[in-house]
Design a protein around this motif. Structure first.
Motif, short mmCIF file in Angstrom:
data_model
loop_
_atom_site.label_atom_id
_atom_site.label_comp_id
_atom_site.label_asym_id
_atom_site.label_seq_id
_atom_site.Cartn_x
_atom_site.Cartn_y
_atom_site.Cartn_z
N LYS A 59 -49.21 -3.32 57.17
CA LYS A 59 -49.94 -2.84 58.33
C LYS A 59 -49.05 -2.78 59.55
O LYS A 59 -49.09 -1.81 60.34
N GLN A 60 -48.21 -3.80 59.75
CA GLN A 60 -47.29 -3.81 60.88
C GLN A 60 -46.22 -2.73 60.75
O GLN A 60 -45.64 -2.32 61.76
N SER A 61 -45.97 -2.28 59.52
CA SER A 61 -44.98 -1.22 59.29
C SER A 61 -45.61 0.16 59.34
O SER A 61 -45.01 1.13 58.85
N SER A 62 -46.83 0.25 59.87
CA SER A 62 -47.56 1.52 60.02
C SER A 62 -47.84 2.17 58.67
O SER A 62 -47.83 3.40 58.53
N MET A 63 -48.10 1.35 57.67
CA MET A 63 -48.51 1.84 56.35
C MET A 63 -49.87 1.27 56.00
O MET A 63 -50.33 0.31 56.64
N SER A 64 -50.48 1.83 55.00
CA SER A 64 -51.77 1.31 54.55
C SER A 64 -51.58 -0.08 53.96
O SER A 64 -50.65 -0.32 53.17
N SER A 65 -52.44 -1.00 54.34
CA SER A 65 -52.34 -2.36 53.80
C SER A 65 -52.62 -2.39 52.30
O SER A 65 -52.28 -3.38 51.63
N TYR A 66 -53.23 -1.33 51.77
CA TYR A 66 -53.53 -1.27 50.34
C TYR A 66 -52.45 -0.53 49.54
O TYR A 66 -52.60 -0.32 48.34
N ALA A 67 -51.37 -0.11 50.21
CA ALA A 67 -50.29 0.58 49.51
C ALA A 67 -49.56 -0.42 48.60
O ALA A 67 -49.37 -1.58 48.95
N GLY A 68 -49.17 0.05 47.44
CA GLY A 68 -48.42 -0.81 46.53
C GLY A 68 -49.28 -1.73 45.68
O GLY A 68 -48.76 -2.50 44.89
N SER A 69 -50.60 -1.67 45.83
CA SER A 69 -51.53 -2.46 45.02
C SER A 69 -51.26 -3.96 45.11
O SER A 69 -51.35 -4.67 44.11
N MET A 70 -50.93 -4.44 46.31
CA MET A 70 -50.72 -5.87 46.49
C MET A 70 -51.95 -6.53 47.13
O MET A 70 -52.47 -7.52 46.61
N TYR A 71 -52.41 -5.97 48.24
CA TYR A 71 -53.53 -6.57 48.96
C TYR A 71 -54.84 -5.88 48.57
O TYR A 71 -54.91 -4.65 48.52
N HIS A 72 -55.87 -6.68 48.30
CA HIS A 72 -57.16 -6.13 47.88
C HIS A 72 -58.32 -6.81 48.60
O HIS A 72 -59.44 -6.84 48.09
N GLY A 73 -58.04 -7.36 49.77
CA GLY A 73 -59.07 -8.04 50.53
C GLY A 73 -59.63 -7.18 51.64
O GLY A 73 -59.38 -5.97 51.73
N SER A 74 -60.39 -7.82 52.51
CA SER A 74 -61.05 -7.13 53.61
C SER A 74 -60.05 -6.77 54.71
O SER A 74 -59.19 -7.59 55.06
N PRO A 75 -60.15 -5.56 55.29
CA PRO A 75 -59.29 -5.23 56.44
C PRO A 75 -59.61 -6.09 57.66
O PRO A 75 -58.72 -6.34 58.48
N LEU A 267 -68.91 -2.03 58.75
CA LEU A 267 -68.34 -0.78 58.23
C LEU A 267 -67.67 0.03 59.34
O LEU A 267 -66.63 0.67 59.11
N VAL A 268 -68.25 0.02 60.52
CA VAL A 268 -67.63 0.74 61.65
C VAL A 268 -66.28 0.11 61.98
O VAL A 268 -65.28 0.83 62.18
N LEU A 274 -59.06 1.52 59.34
CA LEU A 274 -58.43 2.30 58.27
C LEU A 274 -58.52 3.81 58.50
O LEU A 274 -58.35 4.58 57.55
N LYS A 275 -58.78 4.24 59.72
CA LYS A 275 -59.01 5.66 59.95
C LYS A 275 -57.78 6.52 59.64
O LYS A 275 -57.91 7.69 59.30
N GLN A 276 -56.58 5.93 59.70
CA GLN A 276 -55.37 6.69 59.41
C GLN A 276 -54.93 6.56 57.96
O GLN A 276 -53.97 7.19 57.56
N PHE A 277 -55.63 5.75 57.17
CA PHE A 277 -55.17 5.48 55.80
C PHE A 277 -56.27 5.69 54.76
O PHE A 277 -56.45 4.90 53.83
N GLY A 278 -57.07 6.72 54.92
CA GLY A 278 -58.07 7.03 53.91
C GLY A 278 -59.47 6.58 54.24
O GLY A 278 -60.40 6.88 53.51
N GLY A 279 -59.65 5.83 55.31
CA GLY A 279 -60.98 5.43 55.74
C GLY A 279 -61.66 4.45 54.81
O GLY A 279 -61.02 3.69 54.06
N LEU A 280 -62.99 4.47 54.84
CA LEU A 280 -63.78 3.49 54.06
C LEU A 280 -63.61 3.69 52.57
O LEU A 280 -63.71 2.72 51.80
N TRP A 281 -63.40 4.95 52.14
CA TRP A 281 -63.25 5.17 50.69
C TRP A 281 -62.05 4.41 50.14
O TRP A 281 -62.10 3.87 49.05
#
Length: 459
Positions: A59-75, A267-268, A274-281
């Protein structure tokens, strides 16, 4: 004499609380020697501190926190706890601030458990008084279940290793306990908040909506309503003031409103994060989808990882449905049988989820064992108590040994570790079955005291 007992008990309780906090702080200063954060019994793909730190780095590197299939928790959890993964205090152990948050979460959970237990005890004593059983049952012998439950949770080795092992389980457990406390205390906005957050963090607490509805609609645990009717039929006078309240839909509607409000709010916030990384989906796919599809087959104390590592790919979707629906099949029968004991029903649901969830940890067991302490008076005659205690101790000791023989020494195989997971699951089954049997037997004893003759279970 009763006041003296309370003072002594309260003094002893706070001594144990302080001792448990000091013990946690001592262990936090030796985390590298313990290495609990890497244990599969403590950290899972959903609760791992390392994965949380990885997600925050992305997230600090301006990437999706779910990239790489490492983190799977709540944003939201990532935004709150993520900064604590990188902050350091000079001369202090790494991740001290994060550990302190876990300690605070454990203490808050214990206090909520204590308050809920006190409410349950008072409600149960009022029920006995309405049944005119106070003289026949020595109420002074009743244990202070709130204090016992809080100490079971706070001093449980499972709770301690989950806290020291930098797991997010203490936060998830606190949300579940907050929900039950709010429902038992009739604090509907608080109950709705706890339920929404608990469901958001780990999905499985969604089924707690059933006991919460019973708590809000009927009140805390009490003997079956039929016993009150039988007692007043014997007197040939129906005193409505001594009958338990009937089901009320008002609090349920109020709860639904607040649950909807909190859900929209959560949800809001997640959508903004996550608006820059695919949103809620993206969040649903990487959190709930990850839980339901059992993508990560790394070893844990559950049984699903081994099963899906061995099953043919063609049958994978079928067995995914079977395992998840298995939880849903138990909801309705248990709700019908234990509708007069919603808090005990919550304990049963939590224990079943801990047994059958995709990525279980000892933090889940710490939660349901703490809730079990609320019912020490009703479970006094439970069978196999010593067997269960020894079984839990044995599995706790053997599980790290089998994992070491398999992974590090290479003198064992996956069956060694899976055997301990199977034994652990069997122990939880025995605990749930015998616990339900003991509670129902306690209700039968009350029925015998009222009617003077035993009746079958169906009555």
């Amino acid at each position: 004499m009763e006041k003296l007992k309370k003072k002594i008990g309260s003094f002893s309780f706070w001594n144990w609380v302080i001792a448990s906090i000091i013990f946690r702080l001592i262990l936090i200063y030796f985390p590298k020697n313990l290495n609990l954060s890497s244990r599969p019994e403590v950290s899972t793909p959903l609760t791992s501190f390392r994965r949380l730190a990885e997600g925050y780095w992305l997230k600090q590197s301006s990437m999706s926190s779910y990239a790489g299939s490492m983190y799977h928790g709540s944003p939201l959890l990532l935004s709150l706890l993520g900064p604590l993964t990188v902050k350091r205090i000079e001369g202090q152990p790494n991740h001290l601030l994060y550990s302190l948050v876990s300690v605070i979460a454990d203490v808050v959970s214990a206090m909520l458990i204590r308050a809920t237990g006190q409410n349950l005890r008072l409600a149960y004593l009022r029920s006995l008084e309405s049944l005119d059983l106070v003289k026949q049952i020595d109420v002074s012998e009743f244990l202070f279940s709130g204090d016992i439950a809080a100490l079971i949770y706070l001093c449980n080795p499972f709770t301690i290793v989950a806290c020291v092992g930098l797991s997010t389980s203490p936060i998830e457990n606190m949300a579940v306990i907050l929900c039950l406390y709010g429902a038992c205390s009739r604090l509907i906005p608080l109950a709705a908040f706890g339920w929404v957050i608990a469901t958001h963090l780990s999905l499985y607490p969604a089924i707690l909506i059933i006991p919460v509805i019973f708590l809000l609609g009927c009140g805390p645990d009490s003997p079956p309503r039929k016993l009150f009717l039988q007692r007043h039929q014997q007197k040939e006078v129906l005193n409505q003031s001594k009958l338990p309240p009937g089901f009320s839909w008002g609090p349920i509607i109020h709860f639904a409103f607040w649950a909807f409000l909190w859900s929209v709010y959560v949800l809001v916030l997640c959508g903004i994060s996550l608006k820059q990384f695919g949103g809620l989906w993206e969040m649903f796919k990487s959190t709930y989808g990850f839980i339901l599809t059992v993508e990560d087959l790394s070893p844990n104390i559950g049984v699903l990882w081994y099963f899906f590592a061995e099953v043919f790919e063609f049958f994978r979707n079928f067995f995914l449905i079977v395992f998840h629906v298995n939880i849903l099949f138990m909801i309705l029968p248990l709700a019908i049988r234990l509708r007069h004991r919603p808090c005990y029903l919550a304990f049963v649901y939590v224990a079943i989820c801990s047994m059958l969830k995709s990525y279980p940890s000892v933090g889940d067991s710490a939660l349901y064992l703490g809730l079990l302490g609320w019912f020490v008076n009703e479970l006094a005659d439970m069978q196999f108590s010593l067997f269960l205690f020894c079984g839990y101790v044995g599995v706790s000791l053997l599980s790290p040994v089998m994992h070491n023989l398999w992974i590090w020494r290479g003198t064992g195989n996956a069956n060694f570790y899976f055997t301990t997971a199977m034994v652990y699951a069997c122990l939880q089954i025995v605990l749930v079955v015998e616990g339900i049997s003991a509670v129902l037997n306690h209700d039968r004893k009350l029925r015998i005291l009222i009617t003077g003759k035993p009746q079958d279970a169906k009555s």
